[in-house]
Design a protein around this motif. Structure first.
Motif, PDB file in Angstrom:
ATOM      1  N   ALA A   8       0.668  -1.441   0.024  1.00  0.00           N
ATOM      2  CA  ALA A   8       0.117  -0.041  -0.183  1.00  0.00           C
ATOM      3  C   ALA A   8       0.673   0.954  -0.058  1.00  0.00           C
ATOM      4  CB  ALA A   8      -0.871   0.066   1.102  1.00  0.00           C
ATOM      5  N   LEU A   9       1.912   1.084   0.541  1.00  0.00           N
ATOM      6  CA  LEU A   9       2.820   2.361   0.861  1.00  0.00           C
ATOM      7  C   LEU A   9       3.971   2.449  -0.422  1.00  0.00           C
ATOM      8  CD1 LEU A   9       3.877   2.269   4.421  1.00  0.00           C
ATOM      9  CD2 LEU A   9       2.248   3.866   3.291  1.00  0.00           C
ATOM     10  N   SER A  10       3.702   1.514  -1.221  1.00  0.00           N
ATOM     11  CA  SER A  10       4.839   1.428  -2.263  1.00  0.00           C
ATOM     12  C   SER A  10       5.075   2.786  -3.427  1.00  0.00           C
ATOM     13  CB  SER A  10       4.543   0.301  -3.369  1.00  0.00           C
ATOM     14  OG  SER A  10       3.259   0.394  -3.985  1.00  0.00           O
ATOM     15  N   TRP A  51      -1.053   1.891  -9.113  1.00  0.00           N
ATOM     16  CA  TRP A  51      -1.991   0.628  -9.477  1.00  0.00           C
ATOM     17  C   TRP A  51      -1.761  -0.782  -8.659  1.00  0.00           C
ATOM     18  CZ3 TRP A  51      -0.668  -4.370 -11.767  1.00  0.00           C
ATOM     19  CH2 TRP A  51      -1.797  -5.034 -12.230  1.00  0.00           C
ATOM     20  N   VAL A  52      -0.639  -0.997  -8.160  1.00  0.00           N
ATOM     21  CA  VAL A  52      -0.430  -1.833  -7.128  1.00  0.00           C
ATOM     22  C   VAL A  52      -1.217  -1.834  -5.783  1.00  0.00           C
ATOM     23  CG1 VAL A  52       1.133  -3.204  -5.643  1.00  0.00           C
ATOM     24  CG2 VAL A  52       1.816  -2.788  -8.246  1.00  0.00           C
ATOM     25  N   ALA A  53      -1.100  -0.437  -5.531  1.00  0.00           N
ATOM     26  CA  ALA A  53      -1.472  -0.120  -4.018  1.00  0.00           C
ATOM     27  C   ALA A  53      -3.073  -0.005  -4.113  1.00  0.00           C
ATOM     28  CB  ALA A  53      -0.939   1.417  -3.640  1.00  0.00           C
ATOM     29  N   PRO A  58      -8.801   0.197   0.655  1.00  0.00           N
ATOM     30  CA  PRO A  58      -8.369   1.228   1.533  1.00  0.00           C
ATOM     31  C   PRO A  58      -7.744   0.608   2.647  1.00  0.00           C
ATOM     32  CG  PRO A  58     -10.659   0.943   2.226  1.00  0.00           C
ATOM     33  CD  PRO A  58     -10.395  -0.116   0.761  1.00  0.00           C
ATOM     34  N   ARG A  59      -6.660   1.002   3.184  1.00  0.00           N
ATOM     35  CA  ARG A  59      -5.808   0.533   4.118  1.00  0.00           C
ATOM     36  C   ARG A  59      -5.190   1.743   5.072  1.00  0.00           C
ATOM     37  NH1 ARG A  59      -3.002  -4.201   5.991  1.00  0.00           N
ATOM     38  NH2 ARG A  59      -4.532  -5.373   4.484  1.00  0.00           N
ATOM     39  N   GLN A  60      -5.435   1.555   6.319  1.00  0.00           N
ATOM     40  CA  GLN A  60      -4.644   2.538   7.062  1.00  0.00           C
ATOM     41  C   GLN A  60      -3.481   2.045   7.638  1.00  0.00           C
ATOM     42  OE1 GLN A  60      -6.547   5.642   8.506  1.00  0.00           O
ATOM     43  NE2 GLN A  60      -4.479   6.231   9.018  1.00  0.00           N
TER      44      GLN A  60
END
Length: 482
Positions: A8-10, A51-53, A58-60
């Protein structure tokens, strides 16, 4: 942290590593082409990472950032805008600065700061992203060392940014002292009683003053035109688009919450500053003879228009702001793209920025003139352009409130705006010789990458205005996945 968190952070990880990679490449061997390819490759990798993220959203991730479709949409806008600026500014810096490689490092750092702000849900990440963006801009504004106007503009921007940071930090401290949280989501879900507390009101007011400095809203627009005029054209384009996109992303997160406790005093503050920005921005733009200064004052007016979307509030805010930002960004990039290209091949070596410089451009370079004309028509909100669609959404948002007088101000000031935009187009079509020192006399040399970008921006402006359904559907789907 889990593997899903890192995925997600990528996009942020790529944006953080990119300036380090370019800096190491410069330390090993200074080469403009290598630095530019590395920077543009990093942005392409960042788009792939978005696109990967999106698959993990959604991710906190901790309390600091929320990777959701909304944040990724704004991050994609930021990455694409920076990519366009890199593709058009190569010749500009090659001719004006003997060591242009650090330009890519600073612009990537500023882009990383904007990206952090787009996904921030905490005061700490908001402030960190804002400072990363601002500190990078100090160097970028004064990057061309032979132009002393850049040094002056950088000092003025430094003073404005310092004042803005002081207001922001003090406001955050007051909110934290009373509510005991620095989480913006918690603030958006606070009760009305909590937000009507005088200490919280003062804290929120100081934070909005800081944001007003960053968006150049009246009466916090001091030196905006001087900074636009003194900065290199690619940096002006960056400040006019990405720095505003990132700030507005933070605001939309708060105002798009249906239950957000928006007090009457806050709504009145937004309405008054919006009206003042529309009036002052358009009237001051009307008397300018320098295109960069004219675009600076018109950007103040556009931020006034956009403020109407925040008065209506609710889930529609996201769609309205995203559409208007898309129209404003493509048109602004087109206008500054033409200034960059003409300056890169200027016969006199100076920045092509005086409105008189564009006299007869339709006859010497029809492509550049057409791109600039479509961009100005879109900024004026003329039908069949993206700018018209953006203003239509703003009018619809304003009609849902009791602030009808604000819509009257928008209509009247838009008429004034149309006059000074059309004045430039008429001048470009003129064949009259006024005796002014015109530095653009002949057609620009063919450059396929540059021309593809300029034509692409123009087509995007027209397609969104003529056939808006796909982009509206896409923005709505991003909003639903927030």
């Amino acid at each position: 942290m889990t593997g899903a968190d890192f995925l997600a952070l990528s996009p942020l990880l790529v944006l953080s590593a990119a300036p380090v990679a370019v800096l190491l490449a410069i330390a090993w061997r200074r080469n403009h082409k290598v630095a530019r390819v590395l920077a543009m490759g990093s942005l392409a990798l960042g788009l792939l990472a978005c696109w990967v993220a999106a698959g993990e959203a959604p991710r906190q991730v901790t309390n600091l950032v929320l990777i959701d479709h909304f944040g990724l949409l704004y991050m994609v806008m930021i990455l694409l805008t920076t990519f366009v600026l890199f593709s058009m500014s190569k010749t500009y810096f090659t001719l004006r600065e003997s060591q242009p490689e650090e330009y890519y490092v600073l612009l990537l750092l500023a882009t990383a700061g904007a990206g952090v702000m787009a996904v921030s849900t905490h005061f700490a990440t908001f402030y960190l992203g804002l400072e990363l963006l601002s500190v990078s801009l100090y160097g970028l504004i004064a990057y061309v060392r032979s132009d002393f106007r850049g040094t002056e503009a950088s000092i003025k921007y430094l003073i404005l940014a310092a004042a803005s940071a002081a207001f922001l930090l003090f406001g955050m401290a007051l909110v934290y002292a009373e509510l005991g949280t620095m989480n913006m989501t918690a603030l958006a879900h606070a009760t009305m009683d909590q937000t009507e507390n005088r200490v919280v009101l003062l804290g929120v007011a100081m934070m909005f003053v800081s944001i007003g400095f960053k968006l150049s809203i009246v009466p916090f627009h001091l030196w905006t035109a001087d900074v636009y005029e003194g900065s290199p054209a690619p940096v002006t384009a960056f400040a006019a688009t990405i720095s505003k996109i990132s700030i507005l992303a933070v605001l939309v997160r708060y105002f798009s919450v249906d239950s957000a406790p928006v007090t009457e005093s806050l709504v009145a503050f937004i309405a008054l500053t919006a009206a003042a920005s529309m009036i002052a921005g358009n009237v001051l733009a009307l008397v300018q003879s320098n295109l960069k200064r004219m675009l600076a004052f018109s950007s103040i007016a556009h931020m006034g228009y956009l403020s109407i979307a925040f008065i209506s509030g609710g889930s529609a805010t996201h769609e309205t702001v995203a559409l208007y930002l898309l129209a404003y960004t493509t048109a602004t990039l087109g206008a500054f793209g033409v200034i960059m290209c003409l300056t890169s091949h200027s016969a006199t070596g100076r920045e092509v920025e005086r409105i008189g410089d564009f006299r007869g451009l339709f006859w010497s370079d029809p492509l550049a003139a057409s791109v600039l004309a479509v961009s100005l028509l879109s900024l004026a909100g003329i039908p069949l352009t993206a700018g018209f669609l953006g203003k239509f959404y703003l009018l619809a948002a304003g009609a849902s409130t009791n602030f009808w007088w604000l819509l009257v101000v928008l209509a009247l000031t838009s008429t004034v705006g149309a006059y000074y935009y059309l004045r430039v187009i008429v001048l470009m079509a003129s064949r009259e010789d006024s005796g002014e020192a015109v530095c653009v006399k002949r057609r620009l040399p063919v450059s396929v990458p540059r021309d593809v970008v300029l034509v692409g921006l123009t087509l995007a402006t027209l397609l969104v205005g003529i056939f808006p359904a796909p982009i509206i559907h896409f923005i709505q789907s991003m909003s639903a996945g927030q």
